[in-house]
Design a protein around this motif. Structure first.
Motif, PDB file in Angstrom:
ATOM      1  N   TYR B 356       0.833  -1.202   0.000  1.00 39.07           N
ATOM      2  CA  TYR B 356       0.000   0.000   0.000  1.00 39.07           C
ATOM      3  C   TYR B 356       0.865   1.247   0.000  1.00 39.07           C
ATOM      4  O   TYR B 356       0.662   2.170  -0.780  1.00 39.07           O
ATOM      5  N   VAL B 357       1.853   1.260   0.869  1.00 36.12           N
ATOM      6  CA  VAL B 357       2.679   2.461   0.990  1.00 36.12           C
ATOM      7  C   VAL B 357       3.500   2.691  -0.284  1.00 36.12           C
ATOM      8  O   VAL B 357       3.579   3.806  -0.796  1.00 36.12           O
ATOM      9  N   PHE B 358       4.090   1.609  -0.819  1.00 35.38           N
ATOM     10  CA  PHE B 358       4.826   1.745  -2.077  1.00 35.38           C
ATOM     11  C   PHE B 358       3.917   2.301  -3.170  1.00 35.38           C
ATOM     12  O   PHE B 358       4.283   3.210  -3.908  1.00 35.38           O
ATOM     13  N   ASP B 359       2.723   1.731  -3.235  1.00 30.73           N
ATOM     14  CA  ASP B 359       1.757   2.208  -4.240  1.00 30.73           C
ATOM     15  C   ASP B 359       1.574   3.707  -4.124  1.00 30.73           C
ATOM     16  O   ASP B 359       1.637   4.436  -5.113  1.00 30.73           O
ATOM     17  N   GLU B 360       1.297   4.158  -2.920  1.00 25.46           N
ATOM     18  CA  GLU B 360       0.972   5.567  -2.741  1.00 25.46           C
ATOM     19  C   GLU B 360       2.126   6.485  -3.101  1.00 25.46           C
ATOM     20  O   GLU B 360       1.952   7.485  -3.781  1.00 25.46           O
ATOM     21  N   ILE B 361       3.319   6.137  -2.618  1.00 22.83           N
ATOM     22  CA  ILE B 361       4.460   7.012  -2.884  1.00 22.83           C
ATOM     23  C   ILE B 361       4.786   7.022  -4.381  1.00 22.83           C
ATOM     24  O   ILE B 361       5.016   8.086  -4.982  1.00 22.83           O
ATOM     25  N   LEU B 362       4.766   5.846  -4.976  1.00 26.78           N
ATOM     26  CA  LEU B 362       5.070   5.788  -6.411  1.00 26.78           C
ATOM     27  C   LEU B 362       4.003   6.499  -7.235  1.00 26.78           C
ATOM     28  O   LEU B 362       4.293   7.133  -8.233  1.00 26.78           O
ATOM     29  N   LYS B 363       2.761   6.394  -6.791  1.00 25.13           N
ATOM     30  CA  LYS B 363       1.694   7.110  -7.494  1.00 25.13           C
ATOM     31  C   LYS B 363       1.980   8.597  -7.488  1.00 25.13           C
ATOM     32  O   LYS B 363       1.823   9.291  -8.498  1.00 25.13           O
ATOM     33  N   ASN B 364       2.337   9.115  -6.335  1.00 28.59           N
ATOM     34  CA  ASN B 364       2.601  10.543  -6.241  1.00 28.59           C
ATOM     35  C   ASN B 364       3.750  10.955  -7.142  1.00 28.59           C
ATOM     36  O   ASN B 364       3.665  11.945  -7.872  1.00 28.59           O
ATOM     37  N   SER B 365       4.825  10.185  -7.097  1.00 29.48           N
ATOM     38  CA  SER B 365       5.978  10.512  -7.933  1.00 29.48           C
ATOM     39  C   SER B 365       5.621  10.423  -9.411  1.00 29.48           C
ATOM     40  O   SER B 365       6.030  11.264 -10.214  1.00 29.48           O
ATOM     41  N   THR B 366       4.856   9.415  -9.750  1.00 27.07           N
ATOM     42  CA  THR B 366       4.452   9.225 -11.143  1.00 27.07           C
ATOM     43  C   THR B 366       3.623  10.395 -11.638  1.00 27.07           C
ATOM     44  O   THR B 366       3.888  10.987 -12.681  1.00 27.07           O
ATOM     45  N   ARG B 367       2.621  10.705 -10.856  1.00 26.48           N
ATOM     46  CA  ARG B 367       1.733  11.790 -11.277  1.00 26.48           C
ATOM     47  C   ARG B 367       2.523  13.079 -11.458  1.00 26.48           C
ATOM     48  O   ARG B 367       2.391  13.794 -12.443  1.00 26.48           O
ATOM     49  N   ALA B 368       3.366  13.373 -10.460  1.00 28.44           N
ATOM     50  CA  ALA B 368       4.144  14.607 -10.534  1.00 28.44           C
ATOM     51  C   ALA B 368       5.061  14.598 -11.750  1.00 28.44           C
ATOM     52  O   ALA B 368       5.203  15.600 -12.453  1.00 28.44           O
ATOM     53  N   SER B 369       5.692  13.466 -12.009  1.00 29.20           N
ATOM     54  CA  SER B 369       6.594  13.376 -13.158  1.00 29.20           C
ATOM     55  C   SER B 369       5.838  13.597 -14.456  1.00 29.20           C
ATOM     56  O   SER B 369       6.269  14.364 -15.324  1.00 29.20           O
ATOM     57  N   MET B 370       4.707  12.930 -14.574  1.00 33.36           N
ATOM     58  CA  MET B 370       3.928  13.047 -15.803  1.00 33.36           C
ATOM     59  C   MET B 370       3.410  14.466 -15.996  1.00 33.36           C
ATOM     60  O   MET B 370       3.532  15.036 -17.084  1.00 33.36           O
ATOM     61  N   ASP B 371       2.858  15.015 -14.941  1.00 30.31           N
ATOM     62  CA  ASP B 371       2.281  16.362 -15.060  1.00 30.31           C
ATOM     63  C   ASP B 371       3.340  17.376 -15.438  1.00 30.31           C
ATOM     64  O   ASP B 371       3.049  18.376 -16.081  1.00 30.31           O
ATOM     65  N   ASN B 372       4.581  17.158 -15.009  1.00 28.23           N
ATOM     66  CA  ASN B 372       5.636  18.132 -15.271  1.00 28.23           C
ATOM     67  C   ASN B 372       6.570  17.706 -16.385  1.00 28.23           C
ATOM     68  O   ASN B 372       7.650  18.285 -16.558  1.00 28.23           O
ATOM     69  N   ASN B 373       6.167  16.676 -17.089  1.00 29.53           N
ATOM     70  CA  ASN B 373       6.967  16.203 -18.242  1.00 29.53           C
ATOM     71  C   ASN B 373       8.401  15.869 -17.878  1.00 29.53           C
ATOM     72  O   ASN B 373       9.341  16.236 -18.564  1.00 29.53           O
ATOM     73  N   VAL B 374       8.551  15.223 -16.793  1.00 27.09           N
ATOM     74  CA  VAL B 374       9.889  14.829 -16.339  1.00 27.09           C
ATOM     75  C   VAL B 374      10.131  13.378 -16.707  1.00 27.09           C
ATOM     76  O   VAL B 374       9.302  12.513 -16.411  1.00 27.09           O
ATOM     77  N   THR B 375      11.274  13.105 -17.313  1.00 25.33           N
ATOM     78  CA  THR B 375      11.554  11.718 -17.686  1.00 25.33           C
ATOM     79  C   THR B 375      12.637  11.093 -16.841  1.00 25.33           C
ATOM     80  O   THR B 375      12.938   9.921 -16.977  1.00 25.33           O
TER      81      THR B 375
END
Lengths: 462, 490
Positions: B356-375
């Motif tokens: 659960y915790v991995f999911d949440e943290i990775l979700k946040n990082s993913t969303r932020a990366s995608m929204d800001n076009n970070v690769t």
């Protein structure tokens, strides 16, 4: 105290009563209730108009159609505001408090009543007013049930200690105060309408549930004698072989304006306590005597001193009932009791005839209008006691106050003094009690005179 | 969650035959509806319809007011004692402290001192502990709800969850009653004391308990969303939702853990007599490989990202094992999907908590990366420290760093508050897909606070540091079982 055992399976089933939505109340307490609350919040944000007793008393001087109609519309607008305030207050209490079986009856009754008023149309003709007055008497009638439920609910909450005593006292006193205000406003309008009608016709129809000519300018001495007699004769019926304490009234007579039923109630409760304590004290100290000897004893009298100033009237009731300790004295004013006392009082409550009132669910709003004219539906056995107290009024009474005052000698509710205090507060008066332990107690009751500085806006309570 | 109730019947302890008589005399319910009512006492509330239904099955409206049976003595004279005793029972249960559960406790049956016990006695002992803890947790929850303002609990979402708890209590009370032969009695104000003395003693009773537990577990599965919806609709001036949710969520997690643990223990022991041979003991996976769990989360989050963004994030993992003998082993894993090729990091723990915790943290990082076009890839450092002595415990640290431009300072302070979210509209696609933990990929606002609750459950913690404009680093710390648990069981 030992209690009967209960079935564990009954516990399981009873959980249903702890839910917000119960099938038997599904008409009101359903999933839409939460979303319908805008009406309550919008009405509750309107200003309630405080009404002075002076206004109520004087309003009847010169009556005309305009005044009656205006009065009717005032009541029509004012009541829903006040009811919505109480509903809102109850909504913000903890769930388990307002969900208490008894308090919930009150909640629902107030909500339905609010709704009924909200849908009342503007009163324009005298005919409209007639219908409106019938509506009001139905409301008064059906809400008799509210007071016992408030009191029983308080006791149950005390047993469970669900609310700190101070908070509980404050809540209940305020609810009862508000209730008195609303009822007086309604009763006064009915009274005015009847007075107006009797000016024009020889036939007077008095709804059975209202108090009668609301305000009387009467004699204090007479009021005292009448109430004391009624109480005394009831107690005598419990102790046919004993002599009753004499009533001695000192001080000049005073004429003052009062609302008859309220005053009767207050005097009756004070006398009840005084006589009861006197008899009990006498029996306690003479337990060694035979029945024959007991019947010869003359208990010490109850003395009432009446005095008056420009602005107020004061009564001092003194008994030789053995008095009480400071500790006990400090507890008499509170509605909330210790769990042990509350249990005892609640059981006594349950035994009372006539207060086991209308065994029906909260009245639905439309039923206030649908009912046939007053009287038929409520043959509630209010106890034979009423006979005596009832004689004081011109019409047969159905009033909770009387059935309360006339309750069985043995049972105690522990509520007489707090209740009297609420009623005295309403009148801007004071009620205090002092005691000499081992000897007797003194109760001090004062009233401001209507129409003087005492009579300020704060007397009315939304 | 529905229930049809013939109220005046259910509020009395009636025998079946009397119930049948009343069925005939009632005008308001069809026979079938009433039959269900009576059976309800045996079958359980899950199979009945809502009390809010205003029409019975026969289509007649249920009327209140002067035409119904009305208030009767049951509620005043006789009824009051039952009502008040029931509330007293809940008060007494709620007064008990939250059960303290440690990982070592959960694994106690594995230690040598417990070896003498046979399967049956282990299950019965665990059943009693679970029962006792459940009573307390459910009681506390019920009290928490009834302490809310009346109008708040009138909200249908809140009412629904509340009812899950009252239904659970009902099931437990009925279970105890049945074990005692049905028709058992308790003293009016001492129901709590009486119940405290009850013990499950036979495997048959345990079987029945398992059935009740499954029902309870399922009942509560999806109720987090309702809580969120409820708080959304309620006037926030009336209730402190943060405090409520803090306590509620923690106890909810505990309740599910204890329930799950007993259920799993039962099914694990079904086919096995030697407890030492079990790979998982109850909810605890003795062979949990952190790298595998990490990979699982990564795949899951990327699947979601693929749907919304048609892209994926890269993960660079560095795995460090600090062994009890003082040596260490470091591995750089560029493709986490190949975790099986590397040495595992074994951390006995509850898999779904970690996940659960991995999911949440990775979700946040993913969303932020995608929204800001970070690769730039997300960097994960995993450090596992084995216990250095029997009293020392396993320690797992996971540091996750993203370069997704960071978080605004004014937001950072509230990240771990329940119900705070930076996303305005939850994405409905993800809602549909994500059923296990009733969350959406972003937007529910419960992810971080829940993660904190999970880690703190067994003395772990989470720290977060963000550099606005650059990126965010999250430090996850977990505490595992003591060394002696594993060594003693050999």
């Amino acid at each position: 105290m030992s209690y009967p055992p209960l079935k564990l399976s009954a516990f399981a089933s009873k959980l249903e009563s702890m839910l917000p939505f119960q099938a038997r109340y599904a008409n009101l307490l359903n999933e839409q209730h939460f979303y319908q609350n805008d009406t309550i919040t919008s009405w509750a944000s309107k200003e309630a108009h405080p009404v002075t007793l002076r206004q109520l008393a004087n309003y009847g001087q010169k009556l005309n159609k305009g005044k009656i109609i205006a009065s009717a519309n005032f009541v029509r607008n004012e009541l829903p505001i006040r009811l919505s305030l109480r509903v809102k207050e109850m909504q913000e209490l903890k769930f388990n408090i307002t969900n208490n079986y008894h308090l919930n009856q009150v909640y629902q009754s107030y909500w339905y009543c609010f709704n009924a008023f909200r849908h009342t149309r503007k009163i324009i003709t005298l005919e409209d007013n007639d219908k409106f007055c019938r509506f009001l008497s139905n409301v008064l009638d059906d809400h008799l049930i509210v007071l016992p439920h408030l009191l029983m609910g308080t006791l149950e909450v005390s047993i469970l200690r669900s609310m700190p005593q101070k908070e509980l006292d404050s809540f209940i006193s305020s609810m009862i105060r508000s209730r008195i205000s609303r009822r007086v406003i309604m009763e006064q309008h009915i009274s005015l309408s009847n007075a107006f009608q009797s000016q024009s016709s020889s036939v007077v129809v008095e709804p059975a549930n209202y108090i009668g000519a609301a305000f009387e300018n009467g004699s204090a001495h007479e009021r005292l004698k009448v109430t004391a007699e009624a109480v005394k004769s009831y107690i005598q019926s419990n102790f046919p072989n004993l002599k009753m304490p004499e009533l001695i009234i000192e001080g000049d007579d005073v004429k003052f304006e009062f609302l008859t039923a309220h005053l009767n109630y207050i005097f009756a409760e004070i006398f009840r306590n005084a006589f009861k304590a006197t008899i009990n004290n006498m029996l306690k100290h003479n337990g060694h005597l035979s029945e024959e000897e007991l019947s010869q004893l003359q208990p010490p009298p109850v003395i009432v001193q009446v005095s008056t100033t420009e602005n107020s009237t004061a009564f001092k009731f003194s008994d030789q009932g053995g008095g009480m300790s400071n500790e006990r004295l400090s507890k008499v004013w509170s509605f909330g009791k210790s769990p042990e006392l509350a249990t005892l009082y609640l059981q006594n409550f349950h035994k009372m005839p006539g207060l086991d009132l209308p065994k029906r669910l909260p009245i639905l709003d439309h039923q206030y209008w649908d009912k046939p004219d007053n009287g038929q539906h409520a043959k509630h056995e209010l106890g034979g006691v009423l006979g005596n107290l009832g004689n004081m009024e011109s019409s047969p009474q159905r009033s909770t106050l009387f059935s309360l005052a006339g309750r069985s000698f043995q049972s105690t509710l522990g509520l007489s003094l707090p209740m009297c205090k609420v009623y005295t507060d309403y009148w801007g008066g004071t009620l205090e009690m002092y005691s000499v332990e081992g000897y007797g107690s003194d109760v001090y009751l004062t009233f401001g005179k209507i129409g003087t500085n005492q009579d300020s806006l704060r007397l009315d309570r939304a | 969650m529905q229930r049809l109730v013939a109220p005046s019947f259910r509020s009395r302890a009636l025998s079946r035959s009397v119930s049948r008589l009343l069925i005939k005399s009632s005008r308001f319910y069809s026979n079938r509806a009433l039959a269900i009512c009576c059976l309800g006492d045996v079958v359980g509330p899950r199979y009945l319809h809502t009390a809010s239904v205003r029409r019975n099955e026969g289509g007649q409206s249920i009327q209140t007011g002067s035409t119904s049976t009305g208030i009767d003595d049951e509620d005043t004279r006789k009824g009051y004692l039952l009502r008040v005793s029931l509330e007293r029972l809940i008060q007494d249960l709620a007064r008990q402290p939250v059960p303290t559960v440690t990982l070592n406790d959960l694994l106690r049956f594995r230690t040598t001192s417990q070896n003498g016990k046979n399967k049956e006695s282990i299950l019965v002992e665990n059943a009693n502990d679970t029962l006792r803890d459940l009573f307390v947790l459910i009681g506390r929850s019920i009290k928490r709800f009834t302490d809310l303002p009346y109008i708040v609990l009138m909200n249908p979402h809140m009412a629904k969850i509340y009812q899950c708890y009252t239904d659970s209590l009902e099931l437990l009370l009925k279970f105890v009653d049945e074990c005692k032969g049905g028709d058992s009695e308790v003293q009016a104000y001492s129901a709590f004391e009486d119940l405290s003395q009850f013990r499950i003693t036979t495997p048959e009773q345990n079987e029945r308990f398992i059935a009740v537990l499954s029902q309870i577990f399922e009942m509560h599965t999806d109720n987090t969303l309702d809580l969120r919806d409820g708080f959304d609709e309620v006037d926030m001036r009336l209730v402190d939702d943060k405090e409520f949710l803090n306590m509620h969520m923690r106890e909810r997690i505990l309740m599910r853990l204890l329930t799950d643990h007993h259920l799993l223990l039962n099914s694990q022991l079904e086919h096995v007599t030697d407890i030492k041979s079990l790979k998982s003991l109850g909810a605890i996976d003795m062979n949990l490989n952190v790298l595998e769990v990490l990979n699982h989360s990564y795949e899951y989050v990327n699947d979601m990202a693929a749907m919304k963004y048609a892209d994926r994030i890269e993960l660079k993992v560095k795995s460090v094992l600090l062994k009890s003998d003082g040596t260490s082993r470091t591995q750089n894993i560029d493709e986490i999907c190949e975790f099986a090729d590397f040495d595992p990091l074994i951390f006995p723990y509850i898999t779904n908590h970690l996940e659960y915790v991995f999911d949440e943290i990775l979700k946040n990082s993913t969303r932020a990366s995608m929204d800001n076009n970070v690769t730039l890839p997300v960097e994960v450092l995993v450090v596992l420290r084995e216990p250095t002595s029997p009293d020392d415990c396993y320690k797992l640290d996971v540091r996750i760093t993203d370069y997704a431009k960071g978080i605004k300072p004014e937001v950072v302070d509230h990240l771990f508050d329940y119900a705070f979210t930076t996303v305005d509209e939850p994405d409905t696609d993800y809602k549909v897909l994500n059923t296990t933990f009733a969350n959406v990929i972003a937007g529910m606002g419960y992810g971080l606070p829940m993660s904190l609750t999970y880690t703190r459950l067994f003395n772990g913690d989470i720290f977060l540091k963000s550099i606005y404009g650059q990126g965010t680093t999250v430090y996850l710390q977990w505490r595992g079982i003591d060394g002696r648990i594993l060594s003693n069981s050999l």
